[in-house]
Design a protein around this motif. Structure first.
Motif, PDB file in Angstrom:
ATOM      1  N   CYS A  59      40.979   2.517 -31.005  1.00 52.02           N
ATOM      2  CA  CYS A  59      39.955   1.470 -30.886  1.00 52.02           C
ATOM      3  C   CYS A  59      38.847   1.661 -31.923  1.00 52.02           C
ATOM      4  O   CYS A  59      38.205   0.692 -32.346  1.00 52.02           O
ATOM      5  N   ALA A  60      38.612   2.904 -32.326  1.00 50.25           N
ATOM      6  CA  ALA A  60      37.538   3.197 -33.281  1.00 50.25           C
ATOM      7  C   ALA A  60      38.034   3.277 -34.725  1.00 50.25           C
ATOM      8  O   ALA A  60      37.242   3.516 -35.644  1.00 50.25           O
ATOM      9  N   LYS A  62      39.024   2.326 -38.355  1.00 51.48           N
ATOM     10  CA  LYS A  62      38.662   1.297 -39.336  1.00 51.48           C
ATOM     11  C   LYS A  62      39.659   1.297 -40.488  1.00 51.48           C
ATOM     12  O   LYS A  62      40.396   2.257 -40.713  1.00 51.48           O
ATOM     13  N   TRP A  63      39.662   0.205 -41.232  1.00 49.93           N
ATOM     14  CA  TRP A  63      40.550   0.121 -42.385  1.00 49.93           C
ATOM     15  C   TRP A  63      40.205   1.169 -43.437  1.00 49.93           C
ATOM     16  O   TRP A  63      41.076   1.606 -44.204  1.00 49.93           O
ATOM     17  N   ASP A  65      39.728   4.121 -42.881  1.00 46.49           N
ATOM     18  CA  ASP A  65      40.383   5.373 -42.485  1.00 46.49           C
ATOM     19  C   ASP A  65      41.833   5.431 -42.945  1.00 46.49           C
ATOM     20  O   ASP A  65      42.511   6.442 -42.741  1.00 46.49           O
ATOM     21  N   ILE A  96      30.244   4.887 -29.817  1.00 45.85           N
ATOM     22  CA  ILE A  96      31.158   5.423 -30.825  1.00 45.85           C
ATOM     23  C   ILE A  96      30.662   6.796 -31.229  1.00 45.85           C
ATOM     24  O   ILE A  96      29.521   6.969 -31.667  1.00 45.85           O
ATOM     25  N   TYR A 129      35.877  -3.178 -41.489  1.00 44.70           N
ATOM     26  CA  TYR A 129      36.310  -3.780 -40.231  1.00 44.70           C
ATOM     27  C   TYR A 129      37.172  -2.810 -39.415  1.00 44.70           C
ATOM     28  O   TYR A 129      37.845  -1.937 -39.961  1.00 44.70           O
ATOM     29  N   TYR A 130      37.126  -3.028 -38.105  1.00 45.10           N
ATOM     30  CA  TYR A 130      37.987  -2.261 -37.206  1.00 45.10           C
ATOM     31  C   TYR A 130      39.390  -2.865 -37.235  1.00 45.10           C
ATOM     32  O   TYR A 130      39.561  -4.082 -37.298  1.00 45.10           O
ATOM     33  N   THR A 133      40.599  -5.429 -34.266  1.00 43.34           N
ATOM     34  CA  THR A 133      39.964  -6.750 -34.218  1.00 43.34           C
ATOM     35  C   THR A 133      39.927  -7.421 -35.580  1.00 43.34           C
ATOM     36  O   THR A 133      39.697  -8.627 -35.664  1.00 43.34           O
ATOM     37  N   GLU A 136      33.938  -6.731 -37.624  1.00 46.19           N
ATOM     38  CA  GLU A 136      32.944  -5.652 -37.642  1.00 46.19           C
ATOM     39  C   GLU A 136      32.650  -5.099 -36.252  1.00 46.19           C
ATOM     40  O   GLU A 136      32.042  -4.049 -36.114  1.00 46.19           O
ATOM     41  N   PRO A 138      34.193  -3.663 -32.655  1.00 53.56           N
ATOM     42  CA  PRO A 138      35.425  -3.074 -32.115  1.00 53.56           C
ATOM     43  C   PRO A 138      35.780  -3.653 -30.752  1.00 53.56           C
ATOM     44  O   PRO A 138      34.988  -4.386 -30.146  1.00 53.56           O
TER      45      PRO A 138
END
Length: 298
Positions: A59-60, A62-63, A65, A96, A129-130, A133, A136, A138
């Motif tokens: 859920c946390a 991000k792209w 990562d 978070i 972005y997450y 979703t 921005e 989550p």
């Protein structure tokens, strides 16, 4: 002053429970469906099945990562809903944080199939972005867990907690021969014992070779000269690097490994040239060195 209280999770007895995982067929069924019916929430399930991420970690995620050039996914944050008390006011809040232990902050290699899905997306999305979703903001674990349950019902997959995807990933790793330390690092466990307790449960067939080891250590010795004392050698031993050394009618087991030129026995810091070996009729070689006769089972 404000008092913050987290919900307390008490430890469970994992040893007494049967681990719930997806069958190989259902594992593939989910992956194939997501590939042919793409959605960002579905991608999260695909990632969890391919990397073993916890629900708070996915859920946390991000792209930013995702490194498609090196094929690495980085885990450095998690998301959870906590219970907060502020004076007379009580409420929950989505927070978070960094993962709970330093081992949970980790890098995981991305497999070829997942990388094929991620590469074209990385060219057009916003790195901030997450993933779930593509926004921005989550999604929280409770909401995502509900999405997961609906998808499993749609695919007619037997009920399985979201954490079962993580267990399924680890189980597949072990089934194809990954060493336990590597699996432990991939999962972000704080200690390898956690991995062993959860996933390593030898079946009866795996336990049977112990009888062969016992017979090797209780082998009969014919009392002639120490350098030439023969022994009864079993035809099978479970470990190809097990060495049985004999001197003065005493049997000593060693663990060793081979190089192209030598047999290395770390326990006694000795290297024996491979040329010194002579083959025996059964699946073993014999080496005489330093008063020992070494029976090498291959």
């Amino acid at each position: 002053s404000d008092v913050y209280k987290r919900q307390i999770k008490y430890p469970t007895d994992v040893a007494g429970k049967k681990l719930e995982v997806l069958s190989v067929a259902n594992h593939k069924k989910i992956l194939n469906y997501i590939q042919s019916h793409f959605s960002f929430p579905g991608l999260g399930i695909y990632i969890s099945l391919s990397t073993g991420l916890r629900i708070g970690e996915i859920c946390a995620l991000k792209w930013s990562d995702i490194n498609v050039y090196d094929g690495i996914l980085t885990v450095n944050r998690t998301i959870e809903r906590i219970y907060i008390i502020e004076g007379e006011r009580k409420h929950t809040e989505l927070v978070i944080n960094t993962p709970k232990t330093k081992n949970s902050c980790r890098e995981i290699p991305i497999n070829k199939e997942l990388l094929t899905m991620l590469k074209p997306l990385k060219k057009v999305i916003n790195d901030d972005y997450y993933i779930l979703t593509n926004d921005e903001r989550p999604t929280e674990p409770r909401t995502y867990r509900n999405y997961y349950k609906r998808l499993m019902e749609k695919l007619d997959i037997p009920k399985l907690k979201y954490h079962g995807l993580r267990h399924s990933f680890a189980t597949r790793c072990i089934e194809v021969g990954c060493d336990y330390k590597t699996v432990s690092v991939l999962l972000g466990h704080s200690n390898i014992s956690t991995t062993l307790d959860l996933y390593v449960h030898p079946n009866m067939e795996q336990k049977k070779p112990v009888h062969e080891v016992r017979r090797a250590f209780s082998a009969k010795i014919m009392p002639t000269s120490p350098a030439d004392s023969p022994m009864v050698i079993p035809k099978f031993l479970p470990a190809p690097t097990l060495i049985i050394g004999i001197r003065d009618r005493t049997i000593t087991p060693f663990m060793a490994h081979f190089t192209r030129a030598s047999l290395i026995i770390p326990a006694i810091s000795m290297s024996i040239p491979m040329a010194a070996r002579s083959r025996m009729p059964i699946n073993a070689s014999i080496i005489t060195c330093g008063g020992f006769k070494y029976f090498v089972f291959t």
